[in-house]
Design an enzyme around this catalytic site. Sequence first.
Site, mmCIF file in Angstrom:
data_model
loop_
_atom_site.group_PDB
_atom_site.id
_atom_site.type_symbol
_atom_site.label_atom_id
_atom_site.label_comp_id
_atom_site.label_asym_id
_atom_site.label_seq_id
_atom_site.Cartn_x
_atom_site.Cartn_y
_atom_site.Cartn_z
ATOM 1 N N GLY A 125 -2.741 4.586 2.229
ATOM 2 C CA GLY A 125 -3.631 4.256 1.121
ATOM 3 C C GLY A 125 -4.617 3.141 1.399
ATOM 4 O O GLY A 125 -5.451 2.829 0.556
ATOM 5 N N SER A 176 0.842 -1.197 0.000
ATOM 6 C CA SER A 176 0.000 0.000 0.000
ATOM 7 C C SER A 176 0.872 1.240 0.000
ATOM 8 O O SER A 176 1.970 1.247 0.571
ATOM 9 C CB SER A 176 -0.914 0.027 1.231
ATOM 10 N N ASP A 177 0.392 2.305 -0.643
ATOM 11 C CA ASP A 177 1.025 3.589 -0.413
ATOM 12 C C ASP A 177 0.739 3.985 1.029
ATOM 13 O O ASP A 177 -0.231 3.523 1.637
ATOM 14 C CB ASP A 177 0.504 4.641 -1.396
ATOM 15 N N TRP A 178 1.567 4.844 1.569
ATOM 16 C CA TRP A 178 1.490 5.186 2.988
ATOM 17 C C TRP A 178 0.195 5.956 3.266
ATOM 18 O O TRP A 178 0.043 7.102 2.874
ATOM 19 C CB TRP A 178 2.705 6.002 3.377
#
Length: 760
Positions: free
Chosen positions: A272, A268-270
């Site tokens: 997200g 995951s993006d931080w």
Amino acid sequence: MISKTYRRILVGCTILIGHSSLGEAQSVPVYLDESKPVEQRIEDALARMTLDEKIAVIHAQSKFSSPGVKRLGFPDLWTDDGPHGVRPDVLWDEWVQAGQTNDSCVAFPALTCLAATWNPQMARLYGESLGEEALYRKKSVILGPGVNIYRTPLGGRNFEYMGEDPLLASRMVVPYVQGLQSKGVAACVKHYALNNDEEYRHQVNVVVSDRALHEIYLPAFKAAVTEGGAWAIMGAYNLYRNQHNCHNSILLNKILKQDWGFDGVVISDWGGCHDTDEAVTNGLDLEFGTWTDGLTMGRTNAYDSYHLAEAYKQAIREGRYTTKELDEKVRRVLRLFYRTTMRREKPFGFLCSESHYDAALRIAQEGIVLLKNDRVAKAGGKKETAPLLPLDLSKKKRILVVGENAIKMMTVGGGSSSLKVQREILPLDAIQARCSKFKAQCSYARGYVGDTIQSYDGVTVGRSLYEARSAEELRTEAVVKAKEADVVIFFGGLNKSDYQDSEGHDRRQYGLPYGQDELLEALLAVNKDIVYVNISGNAVAMPWLDKVPAVVQGWFIGSEAGEALVSVLMGDVNPSGKLPFTWYQRLEDCGAHALNTYPGTWRDDHQVIDETYKEGVYVGYRWTDKQKVRPLFAFGHGLSYTTFKFGKLTADRQRLTADEQITFTVSVTNTGRRAGSETVQLYIADKKASVDRPVKELKAFQKVFLQPGETTDVKLTIGRDALSFYDETTQAWKAEPGEFEALVGSASDRLPAKYIFRLE
């Protein structure tokens, strides 16, 4: 031979699993037996793990690390930002820098510059060099490269990506990934997918046709996976079909894992990840940064409250889930372990080595684009003319450098890609050093004030940017000095501040900020010999272009910025960069803005903003071709200090079947007096199709280096895939029989060589 460290792991593990006899104690568990297939080792390790251990490895334990399995000897996994360099370490649970003294780095050029080289060999060098820096810093995953498409020149993170064309981005990302991973460091290709805006990035729901999705926005990701063998993919913040992309069933389960056969880890993006059930079922494997926005503190020590942490474990214990989905996630994480942390035969890492600085310099030099170079009167009052560049310091003795960007560090700022470099050579310093060698005078005038921030993310910006003088005083000083100069070099453009080239926000205007247009006009009124060097990752409006004889696109080019720019301006290096995007005259010439689709329309509850990509496949030059709009500078444009001539285009066949390829050949001659490189670009036009298709599309390219007078034959081969479009009816690629035209030249608007052929 088994190393002492590895032997200790083996002994410890055999004791833990309860072996009693000497023979049993000396046996190697399957998961540690390097003679066994990796998949067999994964299954053995998985069978030994407890529920707590499985849950632990699929979410973060700190800002940039996730746990291994200590009981079994799997080390922790450390990630770090860095499409352009390895980010300095932060504290365990804070965004604040850790204050270490061994985490400086070499800053490589931003990826727009890499794409502008149009040279896959430079992408390979980039990946290998970055991988060595990451190894030294003990990072197993680098969060990059980025390959989102340049849809609008207002995009705040366009500088981190590889331009507007899916073919160019695809050919450049594959060797980058392969080079990085050849060092045992995973590439985490981002941001998958449709992350084309920064404004409202957590809330924008992209509405796009299947055809545009597959033809424009996915090819670079697909190439990174199917050709580059990427070990990790980062989900994007935005939504697609009303699901966040970090747990989007269509993008992750269907396209990425099923259709493309991706066997790596989806990270995951931080910040997200938003929903436990979707995270469990829709393809997310490793959760990072939840309860933050990726830039600021967020909740403290919130790791157990991640969606794939206690909430998921409790759901399994309550019977709402079996361990089927969990085991699949853990398999992927274990596979990543074996590729990185458990890979014992790794190359050596190097920090700030001479070879890395050399790589950064070479990439920057190849990526700098000479946009314009008109002839001006020669020195001495004669009527003869010559191109303004390269500058001859034996004749032009009085150099004036103007602009804040000549003294501003561009490796600092911009969001998560901000770096702590060992050094960054500023343009003014490099020019002054060069002038001193030739006994030329170099003076400086700031001209305007843009960003006076002295530090970012704990990194100071070098020389002080404090300024007490007024805008009028700064402008007057520059004009007075310009009157006495033989040539003015104006370093302008954008910077890494909010609402410019920076994560978190998009630009608010297409024009130059800080009154630069007015300053340029004032300088032109007293001195016509001006070189404008645009420092940015984006195109900008240039209402004064007809009056300025020389324009250079200087990008954000890292540690060797000043040296690279001087080498091009002074002629040590013959520029060969080509634009990786269309440079519009006006913002309204871009499809996303012409159709008023950006930034989108808020829903009634103001929780989601829908952005419809009404332009479809017509992004960049595809749009300007369709609308017959002339850009300021075309996609693929870039001049040289020498000249090239293209010969007749031929092919090895006039007709091809679906399973055949066709090879085009064109001769290229260096007709000038200097050695130089030219990029041969092949575009294909479908003369008649059942769907509306672009006028032409880039399908192959090759960069060649030629001595003066030298001629070489360039061969470019394509197959059926280069003739295909994505058929929304059948949900498959389709190449229709009929007539096609190959167009070859040096830019999308300079294609003199043509050839007609048929697909049977």
